[in-house]
Structure formats: C-alpha cells, structure tokens
Design a protein around this motif. Structure first.
Motif, PDB file in Angstrom:
ATOM      1  N   PHE A  60       0.913  -1.366  -0.087  1.00 48.83           N
ATOM      2  CA  PHE A  60       0.126   0.403  -0.270  1.00 48.83           C
ATOM      3  C   PHE A  60       0.154   1.186  -0.060  1.00 48.83           C
ATOM      4  CE2 PHE A  60      -2.030   3.155   2.282  1.00 48.83           C
ATOM      5  CZ  PHE A  60      -3.164   2.984   1.948  1.00 48.83           C
ATOM      6  N   PHE A  61       0.403   2.201  -1.108  1.00 55.58           N
ATOM      7  CA  PHE A  61       1.758   3.305  -1.424  1.00 55.58           C
ATOM      8  C   PHE A  61       0.586   4.530  -0.561  1.00 55.58           C
ATOM      9  CE2 PHE A  61       3.531   0.894  -5.160  1.00 55.58           C
ATOM     10  CZ  PHE A  61       5.057   1.006  -3.878  1.00 55.58           C
ATOM     11  N   CYS A  62       1.639   5.270   0.096  1.00 54.33           N
ATOM     12  CA  CYS A  62       1.101   6.768   0.608  1.00 54.33           C
ATOM     13  C   CYS A  62       1.876   7.520   0.708  1.00 54.33           C
ATOM     14  CB  CYS A  62       0.824   5.620   2.864  1.00 54.33           C
ATOM     15  SG  CYS A  62       1.524   5.189   3.072  1.00 54.33           S
ATOM     16  N   ASN A  63       2.512   9.021   1.372  1.00 57.33           N
ATOM     17  CA  ASN A  63       3.428   9.892   1.227  1.00 57.33           C
ATOM     18  C   ASN A  63       4.611  10.559   2.908  1.00 57.33           C
ATOM     19  OD1 ASN A  63       1.412  11.156  -0.626  1.00 57.33           O
ATOM     20  ND2 ASN A  63       0.250  10.506   1.210  1.00 57.33           N
ATOM     21  N   SER A  64       4.056   9.341   3.296  1.00 56.16           N
ATOM     22  CA  SER A  64       5.657   9.353   4.537  1.00 56.16           C
ATOM     23  C   SER A  64       5.605   8.252   5.652  1.00 56.16           C
ATOM     24  CB  SER A  64       4.833  10.730   5.795  1.00 56.16           C
ATOM     25  OG  SER A  64       3.800  10.500   6.062  1.00 56.16           O
ATOM     26  N   GLY A  65       6.384   7.955   6.424  1.00 58.02           N
ATOM     27  CA  GLY A  65       6.359   7.209   7.227  1.00 58.02           C
ATOM     28  C   GLY A  65       5.399   7.290   7.590  1.00 58.02           C
ATOM     29  N   ALA A  66       5.039   8.245   8.728  1.00 60.01           N
ATOM     30  CA  ALA A  66       3.896   8.330   9.907  1.00 60.01           C
ATOM     31  C   ALA A  66       2.528   7.751   9.267  1.00 60.01           C
ATOM     32  CB  ALA A  66       3.847   9.219  10.282  1.00 60.01           C
ATOM     33  N   GLU A  67       2.257   7.921   8.193  1.00 61.29           N
ATOM     34  CA  GLU A  67       1.083   7.299   7.262  1.00 61.29           C
ATOM     35  C   GLU A  67       1.777   6.180   6.625  1.00 61.29           C
ATOM     36  OE1 GLU A  67      -0.364   9.525   3.310  1.00 61.29           O
ATOM     37  OE2 GLU A  67       0.487  10.898   4.605  1.00 61.29           O
TER      38      GLU A  67
END
Length: 382
Positions: free
Chosen positions: A90-97
């Motif tokens: 799953f791709f997101c925008n940041s480490g927290a996400e």
C-alpha cells in the motif's frame, strides 16, 4: 516575522544548492552532509538517475488519483516485494502514514486492538503513531492518547515473557531505534519477539522507516536477524527526497484491505513512483548493498580509532550507515561545533550523535568527517 508555526528548532542555515554528500549555504560555504535529510537522501542530493526519472515523468502526467491503474505502482511494489518477506504493498506519502496503515491493518485483520511497542521508540506524530511511540516528550500536551498501546523495555526478553492474553493484535518495533539513541536490537530479543507473536497469534510489524532501503547494508534491517515480519513499513529513503511511503504485508493480510478499507489521495502518484523506482533500481543491487555494509564497518572502525579514549566517548554503535556516538554529556554543543567545522550531524536523544551519510559516501568523505569529529572532540571544553 515568520508566517510559519514554530514547530521546528531550526538552525540559522539556508541551503542554496546540494549535490551528493555536500550542501552549499547562502554564503557559499560548503558542508559535508552526514544527515542526508534524516536518512532520506540515501543516494545523496540530486542523484542524476532519480532526477532524470522524475523529469521524464513530469513531461507525461503528475496525478490522476487511485481511481485509475498506475502501472508504475505495480513496478515499484514488485521491487519491494522481491526484496522483502511481503506480498502486497500500500503506497502513501510518509513514514507516519505507513505506520498508521500498519496499525489499521493489524487491528482490522486480527479483530483485536492492543498494539505492543517499546520504550524510546519513535513511530510518527499522527494520533495513532504518536500513541505507538514510547517517548513521553512526543506525547505531552495532546490530551488522551489512544488507550490500546502498551510499552515494554527494549532488548528485554524477560519483559516479553510476561505478555499474555488474547487481546494483542501486534507487536511493533524498530530493529535499530534511531530517534531513541541508535540502539540496535539484540538478535535473541528480536527472535523472542517473533516467537511471542506466534504464541499470542499476533502480527509482527517492523518499522523500517529509517533502517530500510539499504541503510543497514540489507534491503531492510530485519534481514540481519533471521525473522519474517507480517508487515514492514518504509518511507524516508524510498524516494530519495520525493515524499513516498509504503506498507508491505504478507498475502494472508490482503483480504483485510479491500476497496474502501483504506486510502490516500496522493499515495503512489506518478512522481513519487518515478523517484522510488529509480531509487530502488540502484540501491537494491546486491553489490551496492554489500558496499554499504563494508562502508559501515569501515566508518565505525575509523571512528573508534579516532575517538575511543576521549573522556566523553562511551560507545560507538549502529548497523550499516546508521551510526551513533554515545557520550557522557549532552551533545548539543558538539553538534554545533561540528557544524561550525563544516560537518552536519544529528542528535539521537540528548547524549548521542547520529551519523547518516548517503549510502554512496566515499572513503575520502568518511575520512573528512572523522577528522572533523576528532577535531571537534579535541577542542571541546566543558
């Protein structure tokens, strides 16, 4: 007057240009950068191959949303799966996400709510990832946290033996605690964590935000330890400076993240995927990774030769090119002096200097950094 919230204790320092392991400020002073954007620019600044891939993609399409198929996502996901124990991304925008997605997936898949993490960990600043972080300083002032997190002492196998019950959804940890002091996990501890997950029918989540994408000399840091996590999170070095995060999970978890269960407007966009694809092509080459491991050992040896015996230096430790110098006093003044001497390094807690050079750092650049650190320590006055 600034128009920004003062959420960062910024240095009086503006970067005008950057290339490789070097930064140039507004006064044309040149600095050796052993921060790398906090383990982000693993190929150094303005890597030519990543730049070309992004520029090429900029001429085609930037964003469509995830309502459309994005073939580059499949290509990048394949590279991540082939270099990990996972099966889907799953791709997101940041480490927290990425960590947020991991927590959601673990709870949804298991039907349980408790996540066990560790003291001095750092997993992010969203409410869930802040709650997962075992550092009170990150949590103060934000009111009640999520109540389903429990913190155990790191590298303590006896504490793991006390875990029991059917409510634990996952155990989540970093294999090297970066923000917590550059503390590598002991092999027997990590293997006990994996064993405990099986005993409790819980998932094992490895946070590889800082240790992943070649930083330790392996594609992911957990691969030094003979364990097989259910979920791996990645960001920082994945795009070499372009924002991108990823959660990688095993195939049995796919059924729990079906359409509508999670999402991200910008996650996996064309620009991020172009940068990630070019970055992974270079870093996941076995000869590149072997060189990182060798450079890490070389840098530790150089630091030991130069600094051991100084009254302030307690221990030099780390894995690959994530290295900490633990001192007997707070390191703020040492870091400031190193910066005056044109070397950029970071703290990891109050008493540890953290070194995060680009993975393609040269021996000459490492020698320069060590010489500056030696001078910095030799001139330090209490």
């Amino acid at each position: 007057m600034s128009y920004l919230f003062p959420t960062y204790a910024r240095w009086n320092f503006t970067v005008k240009e950057a290339e490789g392991a070097w930064l140039i400020d507004e006064n044309d002073d040149k600095y050796l950068d052993f921060i790398s954007g906090i383990a982000v620019c693993n190929l150094g600044h303005v890597d030519e191959d990543v730049k070309n891939a992004v520029e090429e993609q900029l001429q085609k399409v930037w964003h469509t949303s995830n309502l459309f198929k994005v073939p580059l996502q499949e290509e990048v996901a394949k590279r991540l799966v082939e270099n990990s124990d996972g099966d889907a991304v799953f791709f997101c925008n940041s480490g927290a996400e990425a960590n947020e997605a991991a927590i959601k997936l673990a709870r949804k898949h298991t039907g349980k709510s408790k996540i066990v993490t560790f003291k001095q960990s750092f997993h992010g600043r969203t409410f869930a990832t802040m709650s997962a972080t075992g550092q009170e300083k990150i949590q103060i002032g934000f009111g009640p946290l999520l109540q389903t997190f429990e913190y155990l002492p790191y590298n303590d196998t006896a504490a793991l033996e006390q875990l029991e019950g059917e409510e634990v959804a996952a155990i989540m940890l970093e294999v090297v605690q970066g923000e917590g002091g550059v503390i590598p996990a002991h092999k027997d501890f990590l293997q006990k964590v994996a064993e405990t997950c099986k005993k409790l029918n819980a998932l094992l989540i490895i946070d590889e935000i800082q240790t992943g994408i070649g930083r330790t000399g392996k594609p992911f840091g957990y691969q030094h330890y003979g364990i097989s996590p259910d979920i791996i999170t990645s960001a920082k070095g994945l795009g070499n400076g372009i924002p991108v995060g990823a959660m990688i999970g095993k195939k049995e978890l796919i059924e729990s993240f079906q359409p509508g269960s999670h999402g991200s407007t910008f996650g996996g966009n064309f620009i991020a995927m172009a940068s990630a694809n070019a970055t992974l092509k270079k870093i996941m080459d076995p000869s590149f990774l072997q060189a990182v491991e060798e450079k890490g050992k070389s840098l530790v040896q150089k630091l030991e030769d130069a600094l051991y015996g100084h009254e302030l230096v307690k221990e030099i430790r780390g894995k690959g090119l994530l290295i900490g110098i633990e001192c007997s006093e707070q390191v703020t003044d040492l870091i400031n002096t190193a910066r005056e001497n044109k070397l950029l390094v970071l703290p990891a807690g109050p008493n540890v200097i953290r070194l995060l050079p680009p993975l393609n750092v040269t021996e000459e650049e490492m020698d320069t950094a060590v010489a500056i650190l030696k001078e910095t320590f030799s001139t330090y006055k209490k």
